[in-house]
Scaffold this motif. Structure first.
Motif, PDB file in Angstrom:
ATOM      1  N   PRO A 223       0.813  -1.226   0.000  1.00  0.00           N
ATOM      2  CA  PRO A 223       0.000   0.000   0.000  1.00  0.00           C
ATOM      3  C   PRO A 223       0.842   1.270   0.000  1.00  0.00           C
ATOM      4  O   PRO A 223       0.450   2.285  -0.585  1.00  0.00           O
ATOM      5  CB  PRO A 223      -0.818  -0.116   1.298  1.00  0.00           C
ATOM      6  CG  PRO A 223      -0.813  -1.560   1.635  1.00  0.00           C
ATOM      7  CD  PRO A 223       0.499  -2.081   1.147  1.00  0.00           C
ATOM      8  N   THR A 224       1.998   1.209   0.651  1.00  0.00           N
ATOM      9  CA  THR A 224       2.898   2.366   0.657  1.00  0.00           C
ATOM     10  C   THR A 224       3.401   2.668  -0.750  1.00  0.00           C
ATOM     11  O   THR A 224       3.431   3.823  -1.183  1.00  0.00           O
ATOM     12  CB  THR A 224       4.086   2.090   1.596  1.00  0.00           C
ATOM     13  OG1 THR A 224       3.603   1.806   2.905  1.00  0.00           O
ATOM     14  CG2 THR A 224       5.015   3.287   1.648  1.00  0.00           C
ATOM     15  N   LEU A 225       3.796   1.618  -1.464  1.00  0.00           N
ATOM     16  CA  LEU A 225       4.218   1.785  -2.852  1.00  0.00           C
ATOM     17  C   LEU A 225       3.095   2.361  -3.692  1.00  0.00           C
ATOM     18  O   LEU A 225       3.290   3.292  -4.485  1.00  0.00           O
ATOM     19  CB  LEU A 225       4.657   0.428  -3.401  1.00  0.00           C
ATOM     20  CG  LEU A 225       5.051   0.367  -4.879  1.00  0.00           C
ATOM     21  CD1 LEU A 225       6.335   1.142  -5.113  1.00  0.00           C
ATOM     22  CD2 LEU A 225       5.221  -1.080  -5.327  1.00  0.00           C
ATOM     23  N   LEU A 226       1.906   1.842  -3.474  1.00  0.00           N
ATOM     24  CA  LEU A 226       0.751   2.285  -4.249  1.00  0.00           C
ATOM     25  C   LEU A 226       0.400   3.736  -3.953  1.00  0.00           C
ATOM     26  O   LEU A 226       0.058   4.511  -4.846  1.00  0.00           O
ATOM     27  CB  LEU A 226      -0.448   1.388  -3.934  1.00  0.00           C
ATOM     28  CG  LEU A 226      -1.707   1.674  -4.729  1.00  0.00           C
ATOM     29  CD1 LEU A 226      -1.513   1.267  -6.174  1.00  0.00           C
ATOM     30  CD2 LEU A 226      -2.887   0.934  -4.132  1.00  0.00           C
ATOM     31  N   LEU A 227       0.488   4.122  -2.681  1.00  0.00           N
ATOM     32  CA  LEU A 227       0.180   5.499  -2.296  1.00  0.00           C
ATOM     33  C   LEU A 227       1.102   6.469  -3.017  1.00  0.00           C
ATOM     34  O   LEU A 227       0.674   7.521  -3.498  1.00  0.00           O
ATOM     35  CB  LEU A 227       0.334   5.647  -0.782  1.00  0.00           C
ATOM     36  CG  LEU A 227      -0.114   6.974  -0.163  1.00  0.00           C
ATOM     37  CD1 LEU A 227      -1.605   7.171  -0.333  1.00  0.00           C
ATOM     38  CD2 LEU A 227       0.259   7.019   1.309  1.00  0.00           C
ATOM     39  N   SER A 228       2.380   6.118  -3.126  1.00  0.00           N
ATOM     40  CA  SER A 228       3.338   6.973  -3.816  1.00  0.00           C
ATOM     41  C   SER A 228       3.090   6.983  -5.321  1.00  0.00           C
ATOM     42  O   SER A 228       3.190   8.021  -5.969  1.00  0.00           O
ATOM     43  CB  SER A 228       4.758   6.488  -3.515  1.00  0.00           C
ATOM     44  OG  SER A 228       5.711   7.347  -4.062  1.00  0.00           O
ATOM     45  N   VAL A 229       2.742   5.823  -5.889  1.00  0.00           N
ATOM     46  CA  VAL A 229       2.413   5.749  -7.313  1.00  0.00           C
ATOM     47  C   VAL A 229       1.223   6.634  -7.628  1.00  0.00           C
ATOM     48  O   VAL A 229       1.202   7.365  -8.631  1.00  0.00           O
ATOM     49  CB  VAL A 229       2.129   4.287  -7.732  1.00  0.00           C
ATOM     50  CG1 VAL A 229       1.492   4.238  -9.113  1.00  0.00           C
ATOM     51  CG2 VAL A 229       3.421   3.482  -7.727  1.00  0.00           C
ATOM     52  N   ASP A 230       0.212   6.587  -6.770  1.00  0.00           N
ATOM     53  CA  ASP A 230      -1.022   7.325  -7.022  1.00  0.00           C
ATOM     54  C   ASP A 230      -0.799   8.830  -7.030  1.00  0.00           C
ATOM     55  O   ASP A 230      -1.564   9.573  -7.638  1.00  0.00           O
ATOM     56  CB  ASP A 230      -2.067   6.960  -5.968  1.00  0.00           C
ATOM     57  CG  ASP A 230      -3.491   7.105  -6.489  1.00  0.00           C
ATOM     58  OD1 ASP A 230      -3.867   6.335  -7.387  1.00  0.00           O
ATOM     59  OD2 ASP A 230      -4.196   8.003  -6.008  1.00  0.00           O
ATOM     60  N   MET A 231       0.250   9.298  -6.338  1.00  0.00           N
ATOM     61  CA  MET A 231       0.537  10.724  -6.313  1.00  0.00           C
ATOM     62  C   MET A 231       1.049  11.222  -7.660  1.00  0.00           C
ATOM     63  O   MET A 231       0.879  12.389  -8.002  1.00  0.00           O
ATOM     64  CB  MET A 231       1.587  11.021  -5.234  1.00  0.00           C
ATOM     65  CG  MET A 231       1.100  10.854  -3.812  1.00  0.00           C
ATOM     66  SD  MET A 231       2.423  11.216  -2.635  1.00  0.00           S
ATOM     67  CE  MET A 231       1.595  10.960  -1.074  1.00  0.00           C
TER      68      MET A 231
ATOM     69  N   ILE B  69      -6.952  18.079  -5.085  1.00  0.00           N
ATOM     70  CA  ILE B  69      -7.820  17.697  -3.974  1.00  0.00           C
ATOM     71  C   ILE B  69      -7.269  16.498  -3.226  1.00  0.00           C
ATOM     72  O   ILE B  69      -7.425  16.367  -2.007  1.00  0.00           O
ATOM     73  CB  ILE B  69      -9.271  17.416  -4.484  1.00  0.00           C
ATOM     74  CG1 ILE B  69     -10.240  17.335  -3.313  1.00  0.00           C
ATOM     75  CG2 ILE B  69      -9.317  16.157  -5.321  1.00  0.00           C
ATOM     76  CD1 ILE B  69     -10.444  18.620  -2.581  1.00  0.00           C
ATOM     77  N   TYR B  70      -6.613  15.589  -3.940  1.00  0.00           N
ATOM     78  CA  TYR B  70      -6.023  14.409  -3.296  1.00  0.00           C
ATOM     79  C   TYR B  70      -4.999  14.829  -2.238  1.00  0.00           C
ATOM     80  O   TYR B  70      -5.042  14.375  -1.085  1.00  0.00           O
ATOM     81  CB  TYR B  70      -5.373  13.519  -4.361  1.00  0.00           C
ATOM     82  CG  TYR B  70      -4.646  12.313  -3.814  1.00  0.00           C
ATOM     83  CD1 TYR B  70      -5.335  11.151  -3.507  1.00  0.00           C
ATOM     84  CD2 TYR B  70      -3.263  12.328  -3.627  1.00  0.00           C
ATOM     85  CE1 TYR B  70      -4.668  10.032  -3.017  1.00  0.00           C
ATOM     86  CE2 TYR B  70      -2.588  11.223  -3.143  1.00  0.00           C
ATOM     87  CZ  TYR B  70      -3.296  10.078  -2.845  1.00  0.00           C
ATOM     88  OH  TYR B  70      -2.630   8.981  -2.355  1.00  0.00           O
ATOM     89  N   GLY B  71      -4.066  15.704  -2.622  1.00  0.00           N
ATOM     90  CA  GLY B  71      -3.042  16.160  -1.688  1.00  0.00           C
ATOM     91  C   GLY B  71      -3.617  16.949  -0.533  1.00  0.00           C
ATOM     92  O   GLY B  71      -3.150  16.827   0.609  1.00  0.00           O
ATOM     93  N   PHE B  72      -4.640  17.778  -0.808  1.00  0.00           N
ATOM     94  CA  PHE B  72      -5.260  18.557   0.258  1.00  0.00           C
ATOM     95  C   PHE B  72      -5.878  17.641   1.314  1.00  0.00           C
ATOM     96  O   PHE B  72      -5.679  17.821   2.522  1.00  0.00           O
ATOM     97  CB  PHE B  72      -6.348  19.473  -0.310  1.00  0.00           C
ATOM     98  CG  PHE B  72      -5.823  20.593  -1.166  1.00  0.00           C
ATOM     99  CD1 PHE B  72      -4.527  21.052  -1.017  1.00  0.00           C
ATOM    100  CD2 PHE B  72      -6.622  21.181  -2.125  1.00  0.00           C
ATOM    101  CE1 PHE B  72      -4.034  22.082  -1.804  1.00  0.00           C
ATOM    102  CE2 PHE B  72      -6.148  22.213  -2.916  1.00  0.00           C
ATOM    103  CZ  PHE B  72      -4.850  22.663  -2.763  1.00  0.00           C
ATOM    104  N   MET B  73      -6.653  16.657   0.873  1.00  0.00           N
ATOM    105  CA  MET B  73      -7.316  15.754   1.808  1.00  0.00           C
ATOM    106  C   MET B  73      -6.307  14.869   2.535  1.00  0.00           C
ATOM    107  O   MET B  73      -6.442  14.611   3.738  1.00  0.00           O
ATOM    108  CB  MET B  73      -8.326  14.873   1.065  1.00  0.00           C
ATOM    109  CG  MET B  73      -9.510  15.619   0.476  1.00  0.00           C
ATOM    110  SD  MET B  73     -10.591  16.365   1.749  1.00  0.00           S
ATOM    111  CE  MET B  73     -10.097  18.091   1.624  1.00  0.00           C
ATOM    112  N   LEU B  74      -5.298  14.421   1.812  1.00  0.00           N
ATOM    113  CA  LEU B  74      -4.269  13.585   2.425  1.00  0.00           C
ATOM    114  C   LEU B  74      -3.573  14.336   3.557  1.00  0.00           C
ATOM    115  O   LEU B  74      -3.465  13.834   4.684  1.00  0.00           O
ATOM    116  CB  LEU B  74      -3.251  13.167   1.363  1.00  0.00           C
ATOM    117  CG  LEU B  74      -2.102  12.260   1.827  1.00  0.00           C
ATOM    118  CD1 LEU B  74      -2.619  10.876   2.169  1.00  0.00           C
ATOM    119  CD2 LEU B  74      -1.026  12.171   0.746  1.00  0.00           C
ATOM    120  N   ALA B  75      -3.112  15.541   3.270  1.00  0.00           N
ATOM    121  CA  ALA B  75      -2.417  16.332   4.283  1.00  0.00           C
ATOM    122  C   ALA B  75      -3.348  16.716   5.418  1.00  0.00           C
ATOM    123  O   ALA B  75      -2.971  16.671   6.596  1.00  0.00           O
ATOM    124  CB  ALA B  75      -1.817  17.586   3.645  1.00  0.00           C
ATOM    125  N   GLY B  76      -4.578  17.089   5.077  1.00  0.00           N
ATOM    126  CA  GLY B  76      -5.512  17.552   6.093  1.00  0.00           C
ATOM    127  C   GLY B  76      -5.897  16.493   7.105  1.00  0.00           C
ATOM    128  O   GLY B  76      -6.134  16.800   8.282  1.00  0.00           O
TER     129      GLY B  76
END
Length: 523
Positions: free
Chosen positions: A27-35, A62-69
């Motif tokens: 999932p960590t690999l996938l999370l980075s790929v998805d970015m 929006i992905y980065g905003f929600m992730l960070a938030g």
């Protein structure tokens, strides 16, 4: 006199834990790929969904905003309801959101799906890091596990364009989101049997007003910084950043008066934790902006496609793997501060190479610079995460991990804004417009190298060739200046690392220094 006994040495991990690490790494690999994978699909989905420019910005951001938030909230929530439980819930939601994104029929639907991806993605990083601290009690083994985890995270950012380019060559744009589905299915099947459950037995209730304040602090701040990077200094950027700062102050004040704060500010009293988090932020600012300019240099100056750019980033990733693989052994033989500082000096040397890259035929020097930069950062990442987890109390591992991950989002936004602005300023000051260039083309060329290339295509002829040459030279000058700045700052970061962390001894089977530091902070 050494009074330690075998009882002080944490038990070593077994086969179940190492297999569980694989489940956490995917999932960590996938999370980075998805970015990174979305940017390849933008031209395709724009045509299919008829998305406006504003909608495209929201799809991307929006992905980065929600992730960070939600990182801080999810890190604390995992400590309270169970880290494995939160990881499985988040993994399931991530898979559902990926399906929604893949089969979106409108821009609005894709924006909503990307928002859900960000919220569910915020459960993955802190949960996986916190579970590593539960599964690998032995500091040496935990260092190796973190090295594997961080390698996957770094590799995903490069793998995204490569896999995305392949998928888009054969399938429709939504296929890039389907990569997540089998990984999350594997997580849901294997997670319950391979991953342990852990929660803080003394956790209190989740303070919902603090959740709201954290969102209203983080999201406007990052939005404002990104707006500054995209549009320059504007009223909207200044206001949103100020809103984020003001609400952030209110958030901190509320945490100080709560019996069960959303984020325990006491973590920042732990010297090792505080120092590593601050170093991570400083390095993140420099690296995000530098890597952005390198990517633009490869595509707009060297003329590489997105997929080719991804392939040329692979040598740097291989260097990261190699450096991370030996880092745990170095950290057990020498004081981590010296290993990390030596790595940062290697990164500084890579920045020196970057400062000498020419505007023509500079690919070899860029690859050499990337190898040095990435290899040099590996000890900070691997040993730094190990220090964070070793210094934080076990019941606060999720919160501790979440702040370090949120730090990365802040560094990403700030680095792109700051170094991107420096690069743009140098570009604009060094750009020499050819005689006879139409006024509208000249105005476009002054904005940035991308608009200069578009203006050259419209003008054509020898004037276009002169404009392209000048734009490439001007942009490369900006990259060279950023390289010089990086060389100076990474050298300074190396000095700070030794100054702040030299008291941490080499990694042993137990962690008396981390426990003492934590006890000191509690007192």
């Amino acid at each position: 006199m050494d009074t330690s006994t075998d009882k002080d040495v944490p038990a070593r991990a077994g086969r179940r834990e190492w297999f569980g690490l694989v489940v956490l790494a995917l999932p960590t690999l996938l999370l980075s790929v998805d970015m990174s994978v979305l940017f390849l699909a933008v031209p395709h989905l724009t045509q299919d969904l008829q998305a406006s420019s504003t909608q495209l910005l929201w799809i991307a951001d929006i992905y980065g905003f929600m992730l960070a938030g939600f990182l801080v909230t999810m890190g604390t929530l995992g400590d309270r309801i169970g880290r494995r439980k939160l990881l499985l819930i988040g993994g399931g939601l991530f898979g559902i959101a990926s399906l929604l994104a893949a089969f979106s029929t409108s821009a609005e639907m894709l924006i909503a799906a990307r928002a859900l991806l960000g919220v569910s993605g915020a459960t993955l990083a802190p949960s996986t890091m916190a579970l590593i601290s539960n599964m690998f009690k032995n500091p040496k083994e935990r260092g190796t596990a973190i090295a594997v985890w961080s390698s996957c995270f770094m590799f995903g950012g490069v793998l995204g364009p490569v896999i995305g380019g392949f998928m888009l060559s054969w399938f429709w744009w939504g296929s890039v989101f389907l990569l997540a589905v089998p990984v999350m299915v594997l997580l849901l099947i294997a997670g319950p049997s391979l991953l342990p459950e852990y929660r803080d037995p003394d956790a209190g209730r989740l303070d919902l007003p603090s959740v709201g304040l954290s969102l209203l602090a983080i999201i406007p701040f990052i939005y404002g910084v990104k707006a500054f990077a995209r549009d320059g200094l504007s009223a909207a950027a200044v206001v949103t950043v100020l809103v984020g700062v003001i609400v952030g102050v209110l958030f901190v004040r509320r945490q100080r008066h709560l019996d069960d704060p959303l984020f325990d500010l006491g973590l920042l009293k732990i010297r090792v934790y505080r120092s590593v988090v601050l170093l991570g932020l400083l390095v993140g600012v420099m690296m995000s902006g530098t890597l952005l300019l390198i990517n633009l240099q490869l595509q707009l100056v060297e003329g590489l496609s997105t997929r080719a750019t991804g392939f040329w980033l692979v040598p740097g990733v291989i260097a990261t793997f190699a450096a991370i693989s030996v880092t745990p052994k170095l950290g057990s033989a020498f004081r981590p501060a010296y290993v990390m500082a030596a790595g940062l000096l290697v990164t500084a040397a890579g920045c020196v190479v970057l400062s000498q890259v020419p505007s023509t035929d500079g690919l070899t020097m860029i690859v050499i610079a990337l190898i040095l930069i990435n290899a040099g950062l590996a000890p900070l990442v691997a040993l730094g995460y190990n220090m964070i987890l070793g210094a934080a109390p076990p019941e606060k591992a999720g919160s501790a991990s979440a702040l370090s991950e949120a730090n990365g989002e802040f560094g990403l936004a700030a680095g792109i804004a700051i170094l991107g602005s420096i690069g743009t300023a140098v570009y604009q000051s060094r750009l020499s417009l050819p005689a006879g260039l139409p006024a509208d083309a000249a105005a476009a060329a002054r904005e940035n190298i991308a608009t200069a290339m578009e203006a050259a295509r419209q003008v054509g002829g020898s004037t276009a060739d002169d404009l392209i040459t000048s734009a490439r030279e001007a942009f490369t000058s900006g990259l060279n200046v950023v390289g010089l700045i990086g060389a100076v700052l990474f050298t300074a970061f190396a000095v700070l690392t030794v100054h702040w962390l030299r008291q941490v001894p080499p990694t042993q089977d137990s962690e008396p220094e981390a426990k003492a530091d934590t006890a000191e902070a509690a007192a």
